[in-house]
Design an enzyme around this catalytic site. Structure first.
Site, mmCIF file in Angstrom:
data_model
loop_
_atom_site.group_PDB
_atom_site.id
_atom_site.type_symbol
_atom_site.label_atom_id
_atom_site.label_comp_id
_atom_site.label_asym_id
_atom_site.label_seq_id
_atom_site.Cartn_x
_atom_site.Cartn_y
_atom_site.Cartn_z
ATOM 1 C CD GLU A 65 -1.832 1.244 3.200
ATOM 2 O OE1 GLU A 65 -1.641 0.212 3.887
ATOM 3 O OE2 GLU A 65 -2.341 2.268 3.645
ATOM 4 C CG ASP B 153 0.292 1.751 6.888
ATOM 5 O OD1 ASP B 153 1.397 1.290 6.524
ATOM 6 O OD2 ASP B 153 -0.094 2.906 6.636
ATOM 7 C CG ASP C 19 -3.464 2.181 10.000
ATOM 8 O OD1 ASP C 19 -3.744 1.417 9.057
ATOM 9 O OD2 ASP C 19 -3.024 3.331 9.825
ATOM 10 C CG ASP D 270 -7.159 4.365 6.827
ATOM 11 O OD1 ASP D 270 -8.388 4.153 6.895
ATOM 12 O OD2 ASP D 270 -6.647 5.504 6.810
#
Ligand code: 1YM
Length: 653
Positions: free
Chosen positions: A441, A514, A516, A518
């Protein structure tokens, strides 16, 4: 005589030739359990329950039982109970034994005894009660019949005592109750039943057998589940309600859920369907209540009749002009959710995994019944017909646009030589077995990954921002999407019907996002894409999630990485919580320099990967999972996330 029979496994001279064969029968099951239940893993363990439940469901299909309960006890033993006629306790003439003893001690004793009936349900291997008995440390069967409770106990398939009467009941209270303890000598991996796994299969069984009530009760209380869990599944509407359930988090295009049934060529057919506003097809086929993920003759019959009936109708109604091409099956099935369930006396399973129906009479039966009844339905419901055909005609236009887009990419590919996407940093090793590709990403993380990687075997494909949600886009838009095109060309396998696993260019496809919310969302979008376009990649275990660390801890020039809060605490416990501890919380992959990224997330020697696995779940449930997670409706999504999220199985490498 019966007293002598106790030790089945040892085989004694008095039995005579006939029975020695019987003795060897159950011994063979214990020697090679995989031959009878496929595997002795968790899946095989659950299979034991299904085998017993199948016999009860057969009794329901025969019209004698409407209630089945399955109870998991605190010691991981299981009781299955039904309110049918009870397995016959009278002497079976051929063997001189009570019917129930035959059922539990003789291999392949199906429902051919009592008279007339045949076994229609039956798990993947359809081998029944005696196999469960052979693979149980002990098993107790109780038959409630004529006001008496009959009981027999077995240990590892051996009869412990002749069938005896242990109590009384009312004359109305009939049925069969089986309690068993899976044998630890056989199920070495795990003896633990999983509630969600049982729940899914039992719910599916209830959908497929209208009117039947199945109750699942789990008496094991744990910290995670401090209360006894109990749920009942009961669907008067049968597969009609199955379709409603599958469309729960989608938006149906019309109210009616179509339902057609009939019997032809000795094949009992039920079909139910409804379109929704999505662009994907969800068709599930069953033979004798067993899922057939590879389809077969019943699916062929369904597709043929659907395509022909809608085209005929469209021509008659002048929705297609003489100069127009026919609509394809794919156009008509866009956004269609359907269940096809057939019951057949002697099912032939074909294909690599024996999950494809081979009986050709099923094709004619399904196409005949569907063709006739669907024609009638469309005539009676012209408004519904119009909605479906308008969607199909739009789909046909989109398909044409998609074909042009694809041709364009193909031609462009040919000009580029290799045809690989420009952003791909490919590996130099050309043997796919050695290779892996990281889908990363963001460009900055992609840059770090390109520097960090081991060039020989690791390829990097950076993706910009969130990828397209394929649940909400039609084929033409999907094919035009640069990120998706890049993935398709990089993997090499093609998609949908063109998919060819042997062309896969990397053994591992690793999604790196990541750590998290998102990142999780992006990973889910990618999994949705993979699941809808190349599910075989997931099924064959080629898809992984990278697991970057959340924390870096430095002390006295030594470095630790932690992948969760608990792990950070553990490390702090062991090194001591001092002032000079330097703890860094990583907010994203971009914060790591290439060296750190390599060390923590990419180095095959040290990293943690999660393999995405969908083997143990009912296919239809995964469909519901993805639609719930990625579809438009918020409420079902919240419910789902609150309840569970578990299509990823943990696997440390
Ligand atoms: C909890 C498990 O096995 N129920 C069950 C099994 C049978 C019958 C009824 C039954 C079938 C027939 C006649 C028939 C079975 N019987 C046999 C056999 N529940 C569970 N309930 N009477 C009762 O098929 O004609 C095999 S299964 F062979 F003995 F008839």
């Amino acid at each position: 005589m019966a007293k002598e029979r106790h030790n089945i496994m040892e085989g004694q001279a008095e039995y005579g030739a006939d029975q020695i064969q019987i003795l060897e029968g159950l011994e063979a099951v214990r020697r090679r359990p995989g031959m009878y239940i496929g595997t002795t893993s968790s899946r095989g363990l659950h299979h034991l329950v299904y085998e017993i439940v199948d016999n009860a469901v057969d009794e329901a299909l025969a019209g004698f039982c409407d209630n089945i309960s399955v109870t998991v006890h605190p010691d991981n033993t299981v009781t299955v109970r039904d309110n049918g006629r009870g397995i016959p306790v009278g002497i079976n003439h051929k063997s001189g034994l009570p019917g129930v003893e035959v059922v539990f001690t003789i291999l392949h004793a199906g429902g051919k005894f009592g008279g007339g009936g045949y076994k229609v349900s039956g798990g993947l291997h359809g081998v029944g009660a005696s196999v469960v008995n052979a693979l149980s440390e002990w098993l107790i069967v109780q038959v409630y019949q004529d006001g008496k409770i009959h009981e027999q106990r077995y240990e590892r398939g051996n009869v412990c005592h002749p069938l005896k009467i242990v109590g009384e009941c009312t004359a109305e209270e009939t049925g069969t109750k089986v309690t068993f303890k899976p044998d630890a000598e056989i199920f070495k991996e795990t003896l633990e039943f999983e509630y969600p796994v049982l729940r899914q299969r039992l719910r599916e069984m209830a959908f497929l057998t209208k009117g039947l009530m199945i109750t699942l009760r789990d008496e094991r209380v744990t910290e995670e589940h401090p209360e006894v869990r109990q749920e009942s599944f009961h669907y008067e509407g049968g597969i009609r309600e199955f379709v409603a359930y599958l469309n729960k988090s989608k938006t149906p295009l019309y109210e009616q859920i179509m339902y057609f049934e009939g019997t032809k060529n000795g094949v009992q057919v039920e079909v139910s369907m409804q379109h929704n506003d999505s662009y994907t097809e969800s068709t599930y086929t069953f033979v004798n209540n067993i899922n057939t993920p590879e389809g077969g003759m019943h699916l062929e019959g369904f597709r043929t009749a659907l395509t022909k009936t809608f085209n005929d109708y469209a021509r008659n109604a002048k929705m297609l002009k003489d100069s127009d091409d026919n609509l394809t099956g794919e156009d008509i099935r866009e956004g269609l959710t359907s269940i096809i369930s057939v019951k057949i006396e002697d099912p032939q399973f074909e294909g690599q995994t024996k999950q494809k129906l081979g009986n050709s009479e099923a094709r004619g039966a399904v196409s005949g019944i569907l063709g006739e009844q669907l024609t009638y339905f469309l005539e009676q419901n012209p408004a519904v017909a119009k909605i479906i055909l308008e969607k199909a005609i739009t789909a046909a236009h989109a398909r044409e646009a998609a074909r042009k887009a694809r041709d364009l990419t193909r031609r462009k590919g040919a000009l580029d030589g290799m045809g690989l996407p420009g952003k791909l940093a490919d590996c130099s090793d050309k043997d796919p077995k050695n290779c892996e590709i990281f889908i990363v990403e963001g460009d900055s993380a992609g840059g770090s990954a390109k520097t960090a990687r081991s060039r020989a075997t690791q390829a990097i494909l950076p993706l910009r921002g969130k990828i397209l949600n394929v649940e909400k886009a039609r084929v033409d838009k999907i094919y035009a999407n640069a990120e998706i095109k890049a993935m398709i060309t990089a993997f090499g396998t093609g998609i949908h019907d063109d998919f060819d696993l042997s062309k896969l260019r990397y053994d591992k496809i690793i999604i790196m996002t990541d750590a998290d919310v998102d990142g999780a969302h992006i990973a889910t979008l990618m999994l949705t894409f993979l699941y809808r376009f190349m599910p075989q990649l997931i099924k064959t275990g080629h898809v992984y999630l990278a697991k970057p660390p959340l924390f870096k801890l430095e002390k006295n020039k030594k470095v630790w990485y932690a992948y969760s809060d608990e792990e950070l605490n553990q490390i702090l416990e062991s090194v001591g919580r001092d002032q000079n501890n330097k703890i860094q919380r990583y907010k994203g992959l971009g914060e790591m320099d290439p060296e750190q990224l390599w060390e923590t997330t990419m180095d095959p020697e040290k990293r943690v990967l999660l393999r995405v696995d969908m083997n143990e779940e009912a296919e239809s449930d995964i469909d519901v999972t993805f639609t719930t997670l990625m579809g438009d409706k918020v409420e079902p999504r919240r419910e789902f996330i609150e309840q569970n999220a578990r299509f990823v199985k943990n696997l440390d490498i």
